[in-house]
Design an enzyme around this catalytic site. Structure first.
Site, PDB file in Angstrom:
ATOM      1  CG  HIS A 254      44.745  -2.826 -57.039  1.00 34.91           C
ATOM      2  ND1 HIS A 254      45.527  -3.600 -57.857  1.00 34.91           N
ATOM      3  CD2 HIS A 254      43.785  -3.638 -56.527  1.00 34.91           C
ATOM      4  CE1 HIS A 254      45.063  -4.843 -57.846  1.00 34.91           C
ATOM      5  NE2 HIS A 254      43.996  -4.895 -57.054  1.00 34.91           N
TER       6      HIS A 254
ATOM      7  CD  GLN B 286      42.226  -8.311 -56.585  1.00 33.99           C
ATOM      8  OE1 GLN B 286      42.541  -7.137 -56.422  1.00 33.99           O
ATOM      9  NE2 GLN B 286      41.035  -8.791 -56.254  1.00 33.99           N
TER      10      GLN B 286
ATOM     11  CB  CYS C 243      50.170  -3.468 -59.095  1.00 31.96           C
ATOM     12  SG  CYS C 243      50.776  -1.873 -59.639  1.00 31.96           S
ATOM     13  CD  GLU C 244      52.254  -8.230 -64.040  1.00 30.76           C
ATOM     14  OE1 GLU C 244      52.680  -9.181 -63.369  1.00 30.76           O
ATOM     15  OE2 GLU C 244      51.822  -8.341 -65.200  1.00 30.76           O
ATOM     16  CG  HIS C 245      50.443  -3.002 -64.809  1.00 30.70           C
ATOM     17  ND1 HIS C 245      49.145  -3.410 -64.595  1.00 30.70           N
ATOM     18  CD2 HIS C 245      50.964  -3.849 -65.725  1.00 30.70           C
ATOM     19  CE1 HIS C 245      48.892  -4.462 -65.355  1.00 30.70           C
ATOM     20  NE2 HIS C 245      49.966  -4.745 -66.052  1.00 30.70           N
ATOM     21  CG  HIS C 246      51.317   1.658 -61.548  1.00 31.80           C
ATOM     22  ND1 HIS C 246      50.222   0.877 -61.841  1.00 31.80           N
ATOM     23  CD2 HIS C 246      51.274   2.719 -62.395  1.00 31.80           C
ATOM     24  CE1 HIS C 246      49.531   1.435 -62.830  1.00 31.80           C
ATOM     25  NE2 HIS C 246      50.151   2.549 -63.190  1.00 31.80           N
TER      26      HIS C 246
ATOM     27  CB  CYS D 221      48.701   1.670 -59.088  1.00 26.30           C
ATOM     28  SG  CYS D 221      47.611   0.296 -59.460  1.00 26.30           S
TER      29      CYS D 221
HETATM   30 ZN   LIG Z   1      49.254  -0.712 -60.773  1.00 28.97          ZN
END
Ligand SMILES: [Zn+2]
Length: 204
Positions: free
Chosen positions: A165, A137, A96-99, A167
């Site tokens: 996910h 996703q 995931c690009e956030h975490h 995260c």
């Molecule tokens: Zn994430």
């Protein structure tokens, strides 16, 4: 982000600025180890920056690939075959690009051919090359469907992804048994409720 923007995004994502070399990435991993409170020079950790860098290299190999090119070779000797083609449950690992946490999932990719089909392994390779990037996703689902639609020009495309996910399963809100389901339907998969149901039946 509108689907229009997704459709126009180039398949090959450009690097911003110059690409760091391997030594810089290994140094960054050493920094994270030191920041965690451990000693990167102790025996058990000495090789870790090299291993982590290699793992990231594998995780993000998709940036070096062109998913549209994977679908270029297609076949038209199909004896009038005109029914749905579905490759079911393609396993993938993404981040995931956030975490930068793992996304582990499966993809169902279906299409209604026009006058051409592709080798089935090519569908799995398109999933791979978009998954091996920093992702969300929703975008992954749209990119797979849009690319098949644009390159193969079929009568319709359907993509369903179910993924967990990390995260949110192993950190954050810690909901280990959740998975996220996303879908993108184009052409006859969007317009024909019966076909859509038939496809979704394959993903149950
Ligand atoms: Zn994430």
């Amino acid at each position: 982000m509108s689907s229009n923007v997704l459709a126009m995004e180039p398949a090959r994502t450009l690097h911003h600025g110059s690409k760091p070399d391997r030594a810089e990435v290994e140094a960054a991993v050493r920094t994270i180890i030191r920041w965690s409170g451990d000693n990167p020079d102790r025996e058990g950790l000495v090789e870790t920056p090299t291993r982590v860098t290699r793992a990231f290299e594998e995780a993000f190999v998709g940036y070096a690939e062109d998913p549209a090119a994977i679908l270029q070779k297609s076949f038209d000797e199909i004896e009038g075959y005109d029914e749905m083609i579905v490759l079911r449950g393609i396993r993938f690992e993404s981040h995931c690009e956030h975490h930068m946490a793992p996304i582990l999932g499966r993809a169902w990719v279906g299409y209604m051919p026009g006058d051409r089909v592709v080798g089935i392994s090519k569908l799995a390779r398109v999933v791979e090359s978009f998954a091996k990037r920093l992702q969300i996703q929703e975008k992954l689902t749209a990119q797979i469907a849009n690319t098949i639609n644009e390159v193969l020009n079929p009568r319709g495309v359907g993509v369903v992804i179910r993924a967990t996910h990390h995260c949110m399963t192993t950190r954050g809100v810690r909901k280990p048994d959740t998975d996220l389901v996303t879908s993108r339907m184009l052409g006859c998969f969007r317009d024909d409720p019966q076909l859509r149901r038939e496809f979704l039946g394959e993903t149950a």
